[in-house]
Design an enzyme around this catalytic site. Structure first.
Site, PDB file in Angstrom:
ATOM      1  N   SER A   1       0.551  -1.404  -0.055  1.00  0.00           N
ATOM      2  CA  SER A   1      -0.139  -0.238   0.405  1.00  0.00           C
ATOM      3  C   SER A   1       0.685   1.251  -0.203  1.00  0.00           C
ATOM      4  O   SER A   1       1.572   1.371  -0.777  1.00  0.00           O
ATOM      5  CB  SER A   1      -0.836   0.084   1.561  1.00  0.00           C
ATOM      6  OG  SER A   1      -1.689   0.873   0.978  1.00  0.00           O
TER       7      SER A   1
ATOM      8  N   ASP B   1      -5.882  -3.719  -2.714  1.00  0.00           N
ATOM      9  CA  ASP B   1      -5.113  -3.998  -1.617  1.00  0.00           C
ATOM     10  C   ASP B   1      -4.530  -4.115  -0.813  1.00  0.00           C
ATOM     11  O   ASP B   1      -5.029  -5.275  -0.246  1.00  0.00           O
ATOM     12  CB  ASP B   1      -5.049  -2.468  -0.152  1.00  0.00           C
ATOM     13  CG  ASP B   1      -4.473  -1.596   0.504  1.00  0.00           C
ATOM     14  OD1 ASP B   1      -3.317  -1.755   0.847  1.00  0.00           O
ATOM     15  OD2 ASP B   1      -4.168  -1.021  -0.178  1.00  0.00           O
TER      16      ASP B   1
END
Length: 559
Positions: free
Chosen positions: A324, A438
């Site tokens: 991320s 993610d």
């Protein structure tokens, strides 16, 4: 029975056998035919993976290792495949005779059982996989392989290793000569020039790891590379080094080598650059340093401060990975950005204005994702992961099959976009029919993925293990219509914080990781909101201070 007595039993009972490099000794699923003792050479033990095509390297066995003891004491079948990495010699006692000796000689049984248990308890990958004979093979005439090997040897010796370099003059040497040379040195570098096919063939049968070395514009070999033996191919004990021109800004077209050769690692160096050679020396002596950066919303700005501190402490980073927002900073490190460039680009992309302000009707997500796409293209252009100056790994979550998607090649910005795509906030990335979101959902602190690439120490930086949401984070700040009037809506509603924290919870468990080859830094970022994108300077300072607080330990990693 002392070890020398074990040798006496094999001397009296065993027959001698030779195994050429690349030849299989036993295959997974086979019934044990003998108890073997390795006397010369190296054997690779591999656990097969589902679907075939190689497997996971479990161990590299050195002289003195027993093969088959656990099987003769157990169900009689091999669960792994054992292959000669180089020309090897063994002593073999037929299975029936070995079982009789195990029944009739308790001391012999004790030694074989102890050897089997020792192999089962061995858990440190560096101890089991360390390569001591490295074969550097030039695949073009533009690389002076002997010169590069000699310079690498100098750098390895500076780290305290005893190193010998061999060229074509050693092509007729017997395996026993190499074994004697190994007794005197920690590493042997075999340097094969492109024009010397005979030594290249010999070299491929004697080494623990093969390193192909090519120039930046070297054409790919036509067809399979013949000296990549089955043992090296299946165990993925293959690296590629691409030598870029001196002062090169960015490598290009490196992916073609990963298509042509089953390499597990690809390294970029600049011609004549001693710092790049020093990096290779750290990698091949087991002194490399990896850096793994977690996700955590705005708190991930702290990674910039950690990177700044590491640079000031002169702690080199040889492998890097992230998830991320941590992947964004990790990519900057892999790109070779210095502190000033890192600071400028992160500010432009995430701080000066919110990349999440293109609010959308929430069918797939709260934002359209176009602003994030534009900023990733601005700062990472069309760079491929294999063209980075440092080996890079990032993680996304594959919702199609469930589990982690590991990105080590392909488009850098597309991998980053997938790793950033927090469900509900950014639209997912669709790649070859797979829906990617993610990576924090499955592996927020990817220390294991960085660590599996090298045998040195990995520094993990975890910004998500700090205190999570507070009651105030669930309210509009400022309340009511003033939330819109103040522009605070550009950060997104409180649901964004809820989604970020929900995704980053898995990294809390990572703090339980305690190993000699892992060093974890946890900056104090509890007072920074997960979507507080304007607190950049505060977060950077927190990361810098956390790293400097353990400066002595970090400096000890520098060699």
């Amino acid at each position: 029975m002392p070890p020398e007595a074990l040798e006496d039993v094999f001397a009296a009972e065993a027959s001698l056998m030779s195994l050429a490099g690349g030849t299989q000794l036993v295959a997974a699923g086979e019934t044990a035919q003998a108890l073997y003792r390795l006397t010369v050479g190296r054997l690779a033990e591999v656990e097969p993976t589902a679907g075939g095509g190689g497997g996971r390297l479990l161990a590299v066995h050195r002289p003195g290792a027993l093969i088959g003891g656990a099987q003769l004491l157990g169900d009689g079948r091999h669960a792994t495949t054992v292959t000669a990495l180089r020309d090897s010699e063994l002593q073999a006692i037929p299975a029936e005779r070995a079982q009789a000796l195990l029944r009739d000689r308790p001391a012999f049984l004790e030694e074989v059982a102890r050897a089997a248990l020792t192999r089962m308890r061995t858990s440190e990958p560096g101890d089991r996989r360390k390569s001591s004979i490295l074969g550097f093979v030039a695949v073009c005439d533009s690389v002076d392989m002997r010169d590069l090997a000699e310079r690498l040897a100098v750098a390895m010796r500076a780290l305290g290793a005893e190193v010998a370099v061999l060229g074509a003059e050693a092509e007729d040497s017997e395996a026993s000569y190499l074994q004697a040379l190994e007794m005197e040195n920690d590493f042997i570098l075999m340097a094969a020039e492109h024009r010397n096919a005979d030594f290249t063939s010999y070299c491929s049968r004697q080494i623990d790891r093969l390193i192909l070395v090519a120039g930046a514009e070297t054409p790919l070999p036509e067809g399979p590379i013949p000296f990549v033996t089955a043992a090296i191919r299946n165990q993925r004990l293959l690296d590629v080094i691409l030598v870029q021109p001196a002062g090169a800004r960015r490598p290009r077209n490196s992916d073609r080598w990963l298509d042509a050769a089953p390499a597990s690692r690809l390294f970029q160096i600049r011609a004549g650059d001693e710092a790049d050679v020093a990096r290779l020396a750290r990698i091949y002596t087991g002194n490399s340093i990896g850096l793994a950066l977690s996700g955590g919303g705005a708190r991930a700005y702290a990674h910039v401060g950690v990177a700044r501190a590491l640079a000031e402490l002169r702690v080199p980073i040889d492998f890097v990975g992230g998830t991320s927002m941590g992947a964004i900073v990790a990519a900057g490190v892999a790109m070779g950005w210095d502190d000033a460039e890192m600071d400028r680009r992160i500010r432009e992309a995430f701080v000066d204005s919110s990349p999440l302000s293109d609010i959308a009707f929430p069918i797939l997500a709260l934002t359209r994702g176009r602003m994030v796409d534009h900023r990733l293209k601005t700062h990472f252009a069309d760079v491929q992961i294999s063209d980075l100056w440092r080996p890079f790994t990032c993680v996304s979550t594959d919702l199609t099959v469930g589990g982690a998607r590991i990105h080590r090649r392909g488009s850098l910005r597309r991998a980053l976009r997938a790793s950033l795509s927090l469900p509900g906030i950014l639209p997912p990335v669709v790649e070859k029919g797979h829906v990617l979101v993610d990576g924090s959902l499955v592996r927020n602190l990817p220390v294991d993925l960085v660590r599996e690439q090298h045998d040195g120490v990995t520094i993990g930086v975890d910004v998500a293990s700090a205190d999570g949401l507070k009651a105030g984070d669930l309210r509009l700040q400022p309340p009511g219509w003033r939330w819109f009037a103040s522009g605070a809506w550009l950060r997104g509603p409180p649901i964004v914080s809820v989604l970020i924290r929900s995704a980053t919870l898995p990294s809390v468990a990572s703090m339980a990781l305690t190993r000699d080859d892992l060093f974890v830094i946890a900056p104090e970022v509890e007072d920074i909101g997960l979507q507080d994108w304007k607190t950049y300077d505060t977060a950077v300072s927190a990361g810098y201070e956390a790293a400097m607080a353990v400066a002595d330990q970090l400096s000890a990693l520098r060699r």
